[in-house]
Enzyme design. Structure first.
Site, short mmCIF file in Angstrom:
data_model
loop_
_atom_site.label_atom_id
_atom_site.label_comp_id
_atom_site.label_asym_id
_atom_site.label_seq_id
_atom_site.Cartn_x
_atom_site.Cartn_y
_atom_site.Cartn_z
N LYS A 16 0.82 -1.22 0.00
CA LYS A 16 0.00 0.00 0.00
C LYS A 16 0.85 1.27 0.00
CE LYS A 16 -2.27 -0.97 3.79
NZ LYS A 16 -1.61 -2.27 4.10
N ARG A 92 -9.48 1.13 9.66
CA ARG A 92 -8.99 -0.19 10.09
C ARG A 92 -10.11 -1.07 10.61
NH1 ARG A 92 -3.39 -0.63 10.73
NH2 ARG A 92 -2.27 1.33 10.46
N ARG A 126 11.57 -8.38 5.13
CA ARG A 126 11.76 -6.93 5.01
C ARG A 126 12.90 -6.46 5.91
NH1 ARG A 126 6.65 -3.08 5.82
NH2 ARG A 126 6.60 -4.07 7.88
N ARG A 159 12.72 -5.16 11.71
CA ARG A 159 11.89 -4.60 12.78
C ARG A 159 11.40 -5.72 13.70
NH1 ARG A 159 7.50 -0.83 9.82
NH2 ARG A 159 6.25 -2.46 10.78
N ARG A 170 -0.27 -9.94 13.30
CA ARG A 170 -0.76 -8.75 12.60
C ARG A 170 -1.77 -9.14 11.51
NH1 ARG A 170 4.78 -6.53 10.85
NH2 ARG A 170 3.63 -5.07 9.53
#
Length: 215
Positions: A16, A92, A126, A159, A170
């Protein structure tokens, strides 16, 4: 086309942010994310909202979640000051979706569709620059020098929330809270489902065509 009202939806890792930046550049609209909107309005006076703190900054500095009512007010402020926008990271949940309907009219709703297995691969691979925040990937978008940011030379880190357990959590939260929002918008005239497993350029071609057709 600076008055286009675009909403982009999809799970974490769907792309996104990358595509929103391209939409903002190509169609000359504001890229509105809840994070940026919060940072941009962190000293907004919310003392009339009967909340624990009087500004968003106090929530952020305390490490507390900013209440929905405050997020809604900040998003409304950000959208109200933009001629056109691509909204990324909001709504959300269904309560926020209902609030959004009172704030603005949407022209295009883009839903990036990516399988769970692909999302886990993307997110656990990532790597983020510890200095400037640029994203890389161990498989799909490697830096020129391993562990070093191409943009600023900073150290690339994983992260804490990009490990497999956190990623799956998540994605569960997304399925519970945000997937119903996508279903809610399917009947909207501007709704377009985009295959997010294509290359970024192929995804962009579909997005650009969808917006051109509807705005």
């Amino acid at each position: 086309m600076a008055d286009a009202h675009v909403l982009i939806l999809g799970p974490p890792g769907a792309g996104k942010g990358t595509q929103s930046s391209r939409i903002a550049d190509r169609f000359d609209v504001e890229h509105v994310t809840t994070g940026d909107a919060l940072r941009g309005n962190k000293d907004m006076d919310i003392s009339d909202m009967d909340t624990e703190y009087d500004t968003p900054r106090e929530y952020m500095e305390a490490g507390d979640l900013v209440p929905d009512a405050v997020v809604n007010a900040i998003v409304e402020e950000a959208l109200g000051s933009a001629d056109g926008y691509v909204l990324d990271g909001y709504p959300r949940n269904m309560e926020q979706a209902e609030e959004l309907e009172d704030m603005t009219d949407l022209d295009v709703i883009l839903s990036l569709s990516v399988s769970r297995g692909e999302l886990v691969d993307r997110l656990t691979g990532r790597r983020v620059c510890d200095d400037c925040g640029t994203n890389f990937h161990v498989e799909f978008d490697q830096p020129e020098e391993e562990g070093v940011c191409d943009e600023c030379g900073g150290e690339l880190i994983q992260r804490d929330d990009d490990n497999e357990e956190s990623v799956n959590n998540r994605l569960d939260v997304f399925e519970d809270n945000t997937a119903p929002v996508i279903d809610h918008y399917r009947d909207h005239a501007g709704f377009v489902e985009i295959d997010g497993e294509q290359t970024p350029d192929e995804v962009w071609a579909d997005i650009e065509a969808a917006i051109d057709e509807r705005v």
